[in-house]
Write a protein that holds these residues in place. Structure first.
Motif, mmCIF file in Angstrom:
data_model
loop_
_atom_site.group_PDB
_atom_site.id
_atom_site.type_symbol
_atom_site.label_atom_id
_atom_site.label_comp_id
_atom_site.label_asym_id
_atom_site.label_seq_id
_atom_site.Cartn_x
_atom_site.Cartn_y
_atom_site.Cartn_z
ATOM 1 N N MET A 1 0.820 -1.208 0.000
ATOM 2 C CA MET A 1 0.000 0.000 0.000
ATOM 3 C C MET A 1 0.855 1.260 0.000
ATOM 4 N N VAL A 2 1.858 1.277 0.864
ATOM 5 C CA VAL A 2 2.718 2.461 0.936
ATOM 6 C C VAL A 2 3.537 2.601 -0.346
ATOM 7 N N GLN A 3 4.009 1.483 -0.879
ATOM 8 C CA GLN A 3 4.736 1.535 -2.153
ATOM 9 C C GLN A 3 3.871 2.129 -3.254
ATOM 10 N N ALA A 4 2.597 1.755 -3.273
ATOM 11 C CA ALA A 4 1.678 2.280 -4.289
ATOM 12 C C ALA A 4 1.551 3.795 -4.173
ATOM 13 N N MET A 5 1.543 4.303 -2.958
ATOM 14 C CA MET A 5 1.397 5.739 -2.747
ATOM 15 C C MET A 5 2.654 6.491 -3.180
ATOM 16 N N VAL A 6 3.809 5.931 -2.879
ATOM 17 C CA VAL A 6 5.063 6.581 -3.293
ATOM 18 C C VAL A 6 5.225 6.495 -4.811
ATOM 19 N N THR A 7 4.816 5.367 -5.381
ATOM 20 C CA THR A 7 4.871 5.225 -6.839
ATOM 21 C C THR A 7 3.982 6.263 -7.513
ATOM 22 N N ARG A 8 2.819 6.494 -6.945
ATOM 23 C CA ARG A 8 1.908 7.508 -7.505
ATOM 24 C C ARG A 8 2.514 8.907 -7.351
#
Length: 389
Positions: free
Chosen positions: A216-223
């Protein structure tokens, strides 16, 4: 001695006489040879039977209907379709999960469904032992995708983001905090200095049922990285004479202070104050209430009291007492704020005041006296709209 010329004295083979060489030859029995022949015939016959039956089975497989469950199925299966899956790959996965009885029945069902080529990536709620047609019907409808939708609004700090994630998922806040302490794993850029503040991009995320806090956190940083790239963050920082982290700090201040078309103007005011510390008016101080609120650890307050400002006078986030930018972002900026920081408007403004908190009307000026008049306008607004101030 017998007379060899006398017929009665001559011994013939088979009359009990020993053959030449002095040993009697045994008679061979005929049964073992026949048995070997029979065994050989049996093997040949068995092989022919096996070949014929296999051939018949193969022919039946070609023309008989493939195995299929009657349905409707039992239990629960969260089946994942991944990027690049063909119908055959999906059907093999369904067979392996026990959803369909055979790959061929599934492929036939997919071929018969005109929407099958549009099956989307994601998790779908299926059952064990479904009819292949029913399974495909579930997969072709994107409304059936299992998601845990989590919306992170613009302008939240890291603690607030963690709170929303914990409330919206099955994981506790501590699990997210642990992940946030691993900057290399979550994909933070080096210039963030290991601090995720400002880099957890605000958006609506659809997390699959198997997603973990790290995912989830990776998805936010990727975005965030996507937004940064679209704004040309690194190139803009170099052109403006700042580091990318400083530009993200500006973006977070713009997010807190500006709205819509005013955001590039707010960004320009920030740059004008930083770049002209000897202007005799602002003296390098940003005087942004949102940064002081961050130092106070409080929800945003429209008008700060002098006591509140003085209570955190030594904080590097107190932009009334500390010149220049604070050490990092104070909240997560969205696309518009990042774009504004990278592309500030042209102007000489040093002040802005939001005079109507309901509409967001904001006025800009480079005159201190006009700024004071804007402040009085805000005070009058608050006197009549005290619930908003």
């Amino acid at each position: 001695m017998s007379d060899p010329s006398h017929p009665s004295d001559t011994l013939l083979p088979g009359d009990g006489a020993a053959p030449v060489g002095g040993r009697r030859r045994r008679k061979r029995r005929g049964l073992p040879g026949c048995l070997a022949v029979l065994v050989a015939l049996a093997i040949v016959a068995g092989g022919l039977y096996f070949a014929v039956t296999r051939g018949i089975a193969w022919v039946e497989d070609q023309f008989a209907d493939p195995d299929d469950f009657a349905g409707p199925g039992t239990g629960e299966v969260a089946f994942e379709v991944v990027e690049g899956d063909s119908s055959a790959a999906i059907c093999r996965g369904l067979k392996a999960e026990g959803v369909v009885a055979s790959v061929q029945a599934c492929i036939d069902a997919a071929a018969a469904n005109p929407d099958a080529p549009g099956i989307q990536v994601g998790f779908y709620p299926l059952k064990k032992e479904m009819a292949a047609e029913d399974a495909i019907d579930v997969l072709v409808d994107p409304a059936n995708i299992i998601t845990n939708a989590v919306t992170i609004p613009e302008g939240l700090n890291t603690d607030q983001v963690v709170e929303i994630l914990a409330e919206s998922t099955d994981f506790r806040a501590g699990a997210f905090e642990k992940v946030l302490g691993q900057p290399d794993k979550i994909g933070l850029p080096e210039y963030a200095g290991g601090n995720p503040e400002g880099y957890l991009f605000p958006s609506t995320y659809s997390f699959g049922p198997n997603a973990k806090p790290l995912d989830m956190v990776q998805a936010m940083v990727t975005r965030w990285r996507q937004a940064a790239d679209e704004a040309g963050l690194e190139d803009a920082a170099a052109e403006l004479g700042y580091t990318p982290h400083e530009l993200m700090t500006v973006a977070s201040l713009v997010e807190a202070e500006g709205r819509g078309d005013d955001m590039p103007k707010v960004a320009r005011v920030i740059y004008n104050r930083i770049e002209n510390p000897d202007n005799g008016q602002t003296n390098g101080l940003l005087q942004i209430d949102a940064a002081v609120n961050y130092a106070l650890g409080k929800e945003p307050i429209a008008v700060l009291s002098q006591d509140q400002i003085d209570s955190v006078a030594d904080s590097p986030y107190n932009t009334y007492t500390q010149p220049g930018l604070p050490p990092g972002p104070i909240e997560a900026p969205g696309d518009a704020a990042i774009q504004a920081a990278a592309n500030p408007a042209e102007g000489s403004w040093l002040y802005y005041v939001t005079v109507d908190l309901s509409t967001g009307e904001t006025k800009f000026t480079d005159s201190y006296d006009e700024f004071l008049s804007f402040k009085r306008e805000l005070q009058d607004y608050c006197a009549n709209e005290s619930d908003r101030c």
